[in-house]
Design a protein around this motif. Structure first.
Motif, short mmCIF file in Angstrom:
data_model
loop_
_atom_site.label_atom_id
_atom_site.label_comp_id
_atom_site.label_asym_id
_atom_site.label_seq_id
_atom_site.Cartn_x
_atom_site.Cartn_y
_atom_site.Cartn_z
N UNK A 8 21.91 48.72 24.64
CA UNK A 8 21.27 47.42 24.55
C UNK A 8 21.61 46.66 23.27
N UNK A 9 21.83 47.33 22.11
CA UNK A 9 22.17 46.54 20.92
C UNK A 9 23.54 45.87 21.01
N UNK A 10 24.36 46.30 21.96
CA UNK A 10 25.71 45.76 22.09
C UNK A 10 25.79 44.54 23.01
N UNK A 11 24.70 44.21 23.68
CA UNK A 11 24.72 43.14 24.69
C UNK A 11 25.19 41.81 24.10
N UNK A 12 24.54 41.33 23.09
CA UNK A 12 24.87 40.02 22.52
C UNK A 12 26.25 40.02 21.88
N UNK A 13 26.58 40.98 21.01
CA UNK A 13 27.93 40.96 20.43
C UNK A 13 29.04 41.02 21.48
N UNK A 14 28.85 41.83 22.52
CA UNK A 14 29.87 41.93 23.57
C UNK A 14 30.01 40.61 24.32
N UNK A 15 28.87 39.99 24.66
CA UNK A 15 28.92 38.72 25.39
C UNK A 15 29.48 37.60 24.52
N UNK A 16 29.21 37.64 23.24
CA UNK A 16 29.76 36.62 22.35
C UNK A 16 31.27 36.80 22.17
N UNK A 17 31.74 38.02 22.29
CA UNK A 17 33.17 38.31 22.13
C UNK A 17 33.97 38.01 23.39
#
Length: 102
Positions: A8-17
């Motif tokens: 779950x902590x990777x959701x935003x960074x992955x989507x932003x990338x």
């Protein structure tokens, strides 16, 4: 899927990338999904339910309670329609995704 997973902590960074990633609400707390939409924009969200593990109507009502009505058509169907439709055009009729009164 932006719900209860080890990642779950990777959701935003992955989507932003990667602009081709969308957040889907299954097993996510509604306020977390709403926060993701504020960060990424409503065009990147899709409401789901993880049915049959979770009740579809319950999930949709909980999410609907925290999202502004202006976002409902997008996240309750139009974004998914745009992804899977051969024409990639949103449905011509808006407001048909409303699951009814709370």
């Amino acid at each position: 899927h932006c719900g209860a997973t080890d990642f779950w902590p990777d959701v935003i960074p992955a989507a932003q990338a990667a602009s081709n990633l969308y957040v889907e609400s299954s097993l996510a707390r509604p306020f977390v999904f709403a926060s993701h939409l504020r960060t990424l924009g409503q065009a990147r969200g899709i409401v789901g339910s993880a049915a049959p593990l979770n009740d579809l109507v319950f999930e949709w009502e909980q999410t609907r309670a925290v999202l502004p009505p202006a976002e409902w058509d997008a996240v309750y169907g139009n974004n998914l329609w745009r992804l899977i439709s051969p024409t990639s055009a949103a449905p011509a009729v808006a407001g048909v995704i409303d699951p009814g009164p709370k």
